[in-house]
Write a protein that holds these residues in place. Structure first.
Motif, PDB file in Angstrom:
ATOM      1  N   GLN A 174      96.206  40.673  25.829  1.00 19.44           N
ATOM      2  CA  GLN A 174      97.521  40.069  25.995  1.00 19.44           C
ATOM      3  C   GLN A 174      97.394  38.555  26.199  1.00 19.44           C
ATOM      4  N   GLU A 175      98.149  37.796  25.404  1.00 22.90           N
ATOM      5  CA  GLU A 175      98.173  36.348  25.551  1.00 22.90           C
ATOM      6  C   GLU A 175      99.125  35.999  26.695  1.00 22.90           C
ATOM      7  N   VAL A 176      98.573  35.455  27.752  1.00 19.84           N
ATOM      8  CA  VAL A 176      99.338  35.231  28.973  1.00 19.84           C
ATOM      9  C   VAL A 176     100.199  33.980  28.858  1.00 19.84           C
ATOM     10  N   THR A 177      99.553  32.860  28.578  1.00 23.48           N
ATOM     11  CA  THR A 177     100.276  31.596  28.440  1.00 23.48           C
ATOM     12  C   THR A 177      99.366  30.585  27.769  1.00 23.48           C
ATOM     13  N   SER A 178      99.944  29.476  27.356  1.00 23.90           N
ATOM     14  CA  SER A 178      99.148  28.440  26.702  1.00 23.90           C
ATOM     15  C   SER A 178      99.768  27.081  26.941  1.00 23.90           C
ATOM     16  N   SER A 179      98.990  26.057  26.625  1.00 21.05           N
ATOM     17  CA  SER A 179      99.474  24.684  26.719  1.00 21.05           C
ATOM     18  C   SER A 179      98.832  23.871  25.611  1.00 21.05           C
ATOM     19  N   VAL A 180      99.606  22.964  25.032  1.00 25.13           N
ATOM     20  CA  VAL A 180      99.119  22.090  23.970  1.00 25.13           C
ATOM     21  C   VAL A 180      99.280  20.644  24.421  1.00 25.13           C
ATOM     22  N   VAL A 181      98.217  19.858  24.289  1.00 27.74           N
ATOM     23  CA  VAL A 181      98.249  18.448  24.665  1.00 27.74           C
ATOM     24  C   VAL A 181      97.707  17.625  23.500  1.00 27.74           C
ATOM     25  N   TYR A 182      98.434  16.594  23.120  1.00 24.34           N
ATOM     26  CA  TYR A 182      98.035  15.746  21.995  1.00 24.34           C
ATOM     27  C   TYR A 182      97.061  14.675  22.463  1.00 24.34           C
ATOM     28  N   TYR A 183      96.220  14.239  21.534  1.00 23.78           N
ATOM     29  CA  TYR A 183      95.238  13.201  21.839  1.00 23.78           C
ATOM     30  C   TYR A 183      95.955  11.850  21.906  1.00 23.78           C
ATOM     31  N   PRO A 184      95.945  11.174  23.045  1.00 27.15           N
ATOM     32  CA  PRO A 184      96.758   9.958  23.201  1.00 27.15           C
ATOM     33  C   PRO A 184      96.369   8.812  22.273  1.00 27.15           C
ATOM     34  N   ARG A 185      95.099   8.521  22.135  1.00 24.28           N
ATOM     35  CA  ARG A 185      94.683   7.392  21.297  1.00 24.28           C
ATOM     36  C   ARG A 185      94.920   7.708  19.826  1.00 24.28           C
ATOM     37  N   TRP A 186      94.655   8.945  19.450  1.00 29.41           N
ATOM     38  CA  TRP A 186      94.862   9.373  18.059  1.00 29.41           C
ATOM     39  C   TRP A 186      96.330   9.239  17.681  1.00 29.41           C
ATOM     40  N   MET A 187      97.222   9.621  18.588  1.00 28.13           N
ATOM     41  CA  MET A 187      98.648   9.559  18.285  1.00 28.13           C
ATOM     42  C   MET A 187      99.138   8.129  18.128  1.00 28.13           C
ATOM     43  N   GLU A 188      98.396   7.181  18.684  1.00 29.77           N
ATOM     44  CA  GLU A 188      98.724   5.766  18.508  1.00 29.77           C
ATOM     45  C   GLU A 188      98.106   5.199  17.232  1.00 29.77           C
ATOM     46  N   GLY A 189      97.333   6.012  16.523  1.00 32.51           N
ATOM     47  CA  GLY A 189      96.698   5.561  15.282  1.00 32.51           C
ATOM     48  C   GLY A 189      95.451   4.731  15.492  1.00 32.51           C
ATOM     49  N   PHE A 210      90.389  22.988  19.540  1.00 31.86           N
ATOM     50  CA  PHE A 210      90.497  21.556  19.309  1.00 31.86           C
ATOM     51  C   PHE A 210      90.867  21.318  17.850  1.00 31.86           C
ATOM     52  N   GLY A 211      92.122  20.923  17.601  1.00 31.63           N
ATOM     53  CA  GLY A 211      92.584  20.648  16.259  1.00 31.63           C
ATOM     54  C   GLY A 211      92.498  19.178  15.913  1.00 31.63           C
ATOM     55  N   SER A 212      93.112  18.795  14.804  1.00 30.28           N
ATOM     56  CA  SER A 212      93.078  17.408  14.359  1.00 30.28           C
ATOM     57  C   SER A 212      93.936  16.502  15.230  1.00 30.28           C
ATOM     58  N   ASP A 213      95.029  17.053  15.775  1.00 33.02           N
ATOM     59  CA  ASP A 213      95.982  16.242  16.531  1.00 33.02           C
ATOM     60  C   ASP A 213      96.012  16.556  18.017  1.00 33.02           C
ATOM     61  N   SER A 214      95.585  17.760  18.390  1.00 35.83           N
ATOM     62  CA  SER A 214      95.782  18.211  19.764  1.00 35.83           C
ATOM     63  C   SER A 214      94.781  19.285  20.126  1.00 35.83           C
ATOM     64  N   VAL A 215      94.758  19.630  21.416  1.00 30.86           N
ATOM     65  CA  VAL A 215      93.955  20.751  21.888  1.00 30.86           C
ATOM     66  C   VAL A 215      94.886  21.773  22.535  1.00 30.86           C
ATOM     67  N   ARG A 216      94.591  23.047  22.304  1.00 32.29           N
ATOM     68  CA  ARG A 216      95.367  24.143  22.863  1.00 32.29           C
ATOM     69  C   ARG A 216      94.478  24.930  23.814  1.00 32.29           C
ATOM     70  N   ALA A 217      95.010  25.239  24.996  1.00 34.12           N
ATOM     71  CA  ALA A 217      94.336  26.116  25.946  1.00 34.12           C
ATOM     72  C   ALA A 217      95.143  27.406  26.042  1.00 34.12           C
ATOM     73  N   LEU A 218      94.511  28.528  25.734  1.00 27.85           N
ATOM     74  CA  LEU A 218      95.170  29.834  25.722  1.00 27.85           C
ATOM     75  C   LEU A 218      94.496  30.743  26.746  1.00 27.85           C
ATOM     76  N   ILE A 219      95.293  31.289  27.667  1.00 29.63           N
ATOM     77  CA  ILE A 219      94.787  32.243  28.651  1.00 29.63           C
ATOM     78  C   ILE A 219      95.063  33.649  28.138  1.00 29.63           C
TER      79      ILE A 219
END
Length: 567
Positions: free
Chosen positions: A32-47, A16-25
């Motif tokens: 071995q890093e299989v795959t990952s996904s990053v999703v930004y925080y919607p309300r935060w991105m709107e300020g 969980f970062g300042s702007d988004s969360v990353r899920a890493l399998i």
């Protein structure tokens, strides 16, 4: 992508970062890093819920919940179902100190209808500096002689970025929050509690990382500061100690098991291990393969620096000016010393915004403008970096201070501000950008010096994070200024990888953290070596930086005395 090893156990690291969360399998047996996904925080991105000019930065808990859910679902959608069903554990790292008020059941107040849009009922992000006055009071009380010096093991100075200053300040600003807040919880403790259904303040397991570095927990005074001290910080904290915690846990232990509801929502097996949470920089050091006397710089919007040492190297000493020394807050069995810079990449982003403003205004007023502001936005920093590399820094070149968001280490002081000096009519944008990069390198060197000057050995410097991966200009500048080799790791998601390593231990795949780290940690991809031809100039510029900083500190003291007189 690893799709043929569904019979092997896998784990998920959540970062969980300042702007988004990353899920890493990650394959727990091979690393071995299989795959990952990053999703930004919607309300935060709107300020939403932030007032930057007042240093107020808040995260709505629904941002975390929604982004985490989407990130895990998206990552799992990229692998076969049988691989998803081989996941045996989840590890969690977050920014910090990022606390929030909770009710008697452990529900963050902003999740209640009456507090849904109240920023004071949300998570107070690490870089929220609204509580400077409370941090000042904590330091005054701790050093008064009336109480034990509760700042002793956190470098001697309490910061407005940390737990108790924020809890006290927010509570005093909002009576409704103060009345409803049964307790307070760190984000890195709350996420594992949420996933395992252990949100109740009497049940959720608190990590030693957040407790020791930000909440002044230490075994020498039986855990948290005593109630008299907390009440002296603010009467809104009356009775709070007994509603907090007495036990702390390392990240290789289980916080609980995934509930049936979350298992159904995420598409994961019910009952898998949820590891105790930890701050991102500590997890990053583990993911980078660091051991004793390796200084790991987690470089992002700010930096967090972790130096792990054998306990007997420090002994009974306390290291001054840092952000804490806590046994087991990174790897169990090693003492972790934390430091950092309050702004690093944020400084570059600030300069980009400064240059972009007139272009954005012009583009908005002229829709037919050939090059849109959005197109230029992504090109500006690479363009500046390329030009800055060609710029030859001289002794009288522009000089910058990296305190645009205050100073974290050495000796935390969030009242300090950044500055630019040695400007003339010939100063160019590349020259100014070069001075900003140089200032972040100067700040990095001051951290190394803080340890070395107190006889704590730094044998190796390791850099992780996006800037370390992407900017050879910044990394070479750091190597030249610090005067040491800097190793950059292969993985671009070491914090999530560190979380995955602890998930593998909590799930029983590996017997201990060191064994898991040997198998799963990232290798080194490149090493930056200092250029001896610029060593003398860099040393001269660093001396000027230190002198410049002294003037800025004097100015900050003057303004503080002036404010105190006016009060």
């Amino acid at each position: 992508m690893d799709t043929n090893n569904a019979n092997q156990p896998h784990v998920i690291g959540l970062d969980f970062g300042s702007d988004s969360v990353r899920a890493l399998i990650v394959n727990a047996e091979t690393g071995q890093e299989v795959t990952s996904s990053v999703v930004y925080y919607p309300r935060w991105m709107e300020g939403k819920y932030c007032v930057p000019e007042q240093s107020q930065f808040r995260h709505h808990p629904r941002d975390y919940i929604e982004a985490m859910t989407s990130a895990i679902q998206e990552a799992l959608a990229q692998v076969p179902r049988e691989l998803a069903q081989s996941v045996v554990g989840i590890g969690v790292d977050t920014t910090g100190s990022t606390p929030a008020p909770v009710d008697g059941e452990g529900k963050v107040l902003a999740l209640l209808p009456e507090f849904e849009h109240n920023p004071n009922a949300m998570f107070v992000l690490w870089k929220d500096h609204t509580s400077v006055s409370k941090a000042d009071l904590i330091n005054e009380l701790a050093h008064s002689g009336q109480y034990p010096d509760y700042t002793r093991f956190i470098g001697g100075i309490y910061s407005s970025e940390w737990f108790w200053a924020k809890a006290a300040w927010v509570s005093e600003q909002d009576d409704s929050v103060a009345e409803r807040a049964y307790s307070w919880v760190e984000l890195c403790d709350w996420i594992p509690a949420l996933l395992s259904g252990n949100e109740n303040p009497g049940q959720l397991r608190r990590g030693v990382c957040a407790a020791g570095h930000k909440a002044m927990w230490h075994p020498s005074w039986d855990g948290l500061p005593d109630q008299d001290f907390l009440s002296a910080i603010s009467p809104t904290l009356n009775g709070m100690r007994e509603r907090m915690f007495t036990e702390v846990y390392t990240a290789d232990q289980k916080a609980g098991e995934l509930t049936a509801d979350w298992a159904s929502k995420l598409g994961l097996p019910q009952g898998i291990a949820i590891a105790v949470g930890e701050f991102d920089c500590h997890m990053g050091a583990v993911g980078a393969g660091a051991g004793a006397n390796d200084l790991v710089k987690v470089i992002g919007t700010s930096t967090c620096d972790i130096l792990m040492v054998e306990s007997d190297e420090v002994g009974e000493r306390t290291i001054h000016g840092i952000c804490g020394q806590v046994d087991g807050s990174a790897l169990p069995g090693l003492l972790a010393l934390e430091a950092g810079q309050s702004a690093f990449g944020d400084m570059y982003a600030w300069f980009k915004r400064l240059l972009m403003w007139p272009l954005q205004q012009y583009a908005a007023a002229n829709p037919d403008f050939a090059l849109t502001a959005e197109e230029l936005d992504g090109e500006l920093l690479p363009m500046l970096s390329k030009a800055a590399e060609q710029y030859q820094i001289q002794s009288q070149s522009p000089l910058a201070m990296d305190w645009l968001n205050g100073r974290r280490t050495p000796y935390a002081n969030q009242r300090l501000k950044g500055a630019l000096g040695e400007l003339n009519l010939g100063s160019t944008a590349p020259a100014l950008f070069s001075s900003l990069v140089e200032s972040t390198a100067h700040g990095a060197k001051s951290i190394v010096d803080c340890f070395v000057d107190q006889n704590v050995n730094v044998n190796r410097v390791i850099a992780i994070g996006g800037i370390a991966q992407k900017s050879s200009y910044v990394m070479q500048m750091c190597a030249d200024v610090i005067g040491r080799e800097i190793a950059v790791v292969e993985s671009d998601q070491c914090c999530a990888l560190g979380a995955a390593i602890f998930a593998a231990v909590a799930a029983g795949v590996h017997p201990d953290s060191q064994t898991a780290q040997q198998v799963m940690a990232s290798p080194i991809r490149s090493v930056y070596t200092p250029n001896p031809e610029v060593a003398a100039l860099r040393a001269d510029r660093y001396a000027s930086y230190r002198e410049f900083g002294g003037h800025i500190e004097q100015m900050a003291e003057y303004h503080q005395h002036k404010e105190n007189r006016n009060d």
